[in-house]
Design a protein around this motif. Structure first.
Motif, short mmCIF file in Angstrom:
data_model
loop_
_atom_site.label_atom_id
_atom_site.label_comp_id
_atom_site.label_asym_id
_atom_site.label_seq_id
_atom_site.Cartn_x
_atom_site.Cartn_y
_atom_site.Cartn_z
N MET A 1 17.92 18.52 16.66
CA MET A 1 17.99 19.44 17.80
C MET A 1 17.58 18.69 19.05
SD MET A 1 16.43 22.92 16.07
CE MET A 1 14.99 22.07 15.37
N LYS A 2 18.55 18.38 19.87
CA LYS A 2 18.32 17.54 21.06
C LYS A 2 18.10 18.42 22.29
CE LYS A 2 22.22 15.31 20.52
NZ LYS A 2 22.68 15.93 19.26
N VAL A 3 17.04 18.09 23.02
CA VAL A 3 16.64 18.90 24.17
C VAL A 3 16.47 18.01 25.40
CG1 VAL A 3 14.88 20.46 25.11
CG2 VAL A 3 15.40 20.49 22.66
N SER A 4 17.03 18.46 26.52
CA SER A 4 16.78 17.84 27.81
C SER A 4 15.92 18.81 28.61
CB SER A 4 18.11 17.59 28.55
OG SER A 4 17.86 17.11 29.86
N ILE A 5 14.87 18.30 29.24
CA ILE A 5 13.92 19.19 29.90
C ILE A 5 13.53 18.67 31.27
CG2 ILE A 5 12.02 18.11 28.62
CD1 ILE A 5 10.61 20.86 28.68
N GLU A 42 24.07 13.75 24.65
CA GLU A 42 24.41 15.11 25.04
C GLU A 42 23.40 16.07 24.41
OE1 GLU A 42 26.49 17.99 27.10
OE2 GLU A 42 26.81 15.81 27.14
N PRO A 43 22.64 16.82 25.21
CA PRO A 43 21.64 17.71 24.63
C PRO A 43 22.27 18.96 24.01
CG PRO A 43 21.70 18.01 27.00
CD PRO A 43 22.63 16.87 26.69
N ASP A 44 21.59 19.49 23.00
CA ASP A 44 22.00 20.78 22.45
C ASP A 44 21.59 21.91 23.39
OD1 ASP A 44 23.06 19.80 19.93
OD2 ASP A 44 20.98 19.38 19.39
N ILE A 59 16.42 28.56 29.24
CA ILE A 59 16.90 27.70 28.16
C ILE A 59 18.37 28.01 27.95
CG2 ILE A 59 16.52 27.01 25.76
CD1 ILE A 59 13.75 28.48 26.00
N ARG A 60 19.22 26.99 28.01
CA ARG A 60 20.66 27.20 27.89
C ARG A 60 21.27 26.16 26.96
NH1 ARG A 60 19.90 27.56 33.65
NH2 ARG A 60 20.70 25.44 33.90
N GLY A 61 22.24 26.59 26.16
CA GLY A 61 22.94 25.65 25.30
C GLY A 61 23.34 26.27 23.98
N SER A 62 23.27 25.48 22.91
CA SER A 62 23.64 25.93 21.58
C SER A 62 22.84 27.18 21.20
CB SER A 62 23.35 24.82 20.56
OG SER A 62 23.24 25.34 19.26
#
Length: 316
Positions: A1-5, A42-44, A59-62
């Motif tokens: 689970m990849k996260v960009s913050i 590419e973040p999830d 929080i936005r994404g998958s």
């Protein structure tokens, strides 16, 4: 689970999320320096400060990862408020709020990797002036110009003494568990003490005071008593001639009292006191609804009920 913050909570949250099995990607320069993160991918999901409220993140994404991230945060921060969570496969979006107990835990998390002044996140959320004060103080310590212990003592005293100036017009910002943001209107600070203020608001329209069932008239005024970090505030309503129309105790997360505004997350339940009547606890069902919808934890509901019962008994 990849996260960009990104944002004011990033340093604190990175350490926590790494411990919980998330992978941080696309780091900023400071994130590389503090955590040694180098992965670009590419973040999830992406986590950013909410543009409408610095006490919150979005929080936005998958959809799957958004849900897992919210679950992780809510299990760690007892008082976290899930203001919004929507899933439309494969995407999801959430907005969560950090009340002051959560901010103190965020301070502790951040202090594991970098010197952190007391009330770091409380000040970061309070506006640019306080945020700049944090940066300046922490920079002095990191450069070795002021000992950390001395700075922490001075900074704590400074923050705990912050109170709106007499005569200042300030806003009361009231965030409902469903994310609805209400501004109770500008009020004038008519008294101040250490971490305390009384705010007077003029009533301009007709109607009925919510919860009290008492007629509202132009010329009425309300006096709200606020204490920093207290989980409730009292508003007394008066007629134009000064006759008490009723008192309303709003139960919330511990209150933030800044130079130009008051901020808290409302917990729905309230206590009302009509003249010559006993105190009454109202809107318990709305507190229950917030729990049922997963916006708050059981512990928050229990605390709110206990506070309401104590207020109804003592009417402070």
């Amino acid at each position: 689970m990849k996260v960009s913050i990104r944002g004011i909570y990033s340093t604190a949250l990175i350490g926590l999320l790494q411990e919980k099995g998330f992978t941080i990607v696309n780091p900023t320069k400071s994130q590389v320096e503090r955590f040694g993160i180098t992965m670009k991918n590419e973040p999830d999901v992406m986590i950013v400060d909410s543009p409408s409220d610095r006490n919150c993140i979005e929080i936005r994404g998958s959809a799957e990862v958004v849900q897992e991230l919210v679950k992780t945060l809510q299990s760690f921060f007892e008082d976290l408020v899930v203001l919004h969570l929507s899933v439309c496969e494969p995407l999801g979006r959430a907005k969560v709020g950090f009340p002051n107990q959560a901010k103190l835990k965020l301070d502790e998390l951040r202090s594991r990797v970098s010197y952190t002044v007391p009330y770091h996140h409380y000040c970061r959320a309070g506006g640019e002036g306080l945020s700049s004060m944090v940066s300046f103080a922490e920079d002095l310590v990191e450069r070795g110009l002021v000992p950390a212990e001395e700075m922490s003592r001075m900074f704590r005293e400074q923050v705990e003494g912050i109170t709106p100036r007499l005569g200042t017009m300030i806003k009361i910002i009231h965030i409902k568990p469903n994310g609805k943001r209400l501004s109770l209107g500008l009020g004038k600070v008519i008294w101040r003490g250490d971490g305390k203020a009384r705010i007077q608001r003029r009533i301009m329209g007709f109607g009925v005071y919510d919860g009290l069932g008492v007629e509202k008239s132009p010329g009425d005024y309300a006096i709200t008593e606020v204490t920093r970090f207290q989980p409730w505030m009292k508003t007394s309503y008066y007629s134009i001639s000064g006759e008490l129309k009723g008192r309303y105790y709003n139960i919330s997360t511990p209150i933030s009292l800044y130079p130009d505004h008051v901020h808290y997350f409302d917990l729905e339940i309230d206590v009302v006191v009509k003249p010559n009547s006993e105190a009454e606890i109202v809107d318990i069902e709305l507190l229950e609804k917030a729990l049922e919808e997963g916006r708050i934890r059981e512990e928050v509901k229990i605390k709110a009920l206990k506070i309401a019962e104590e207020i109804a008994s003592k009417q402070p």
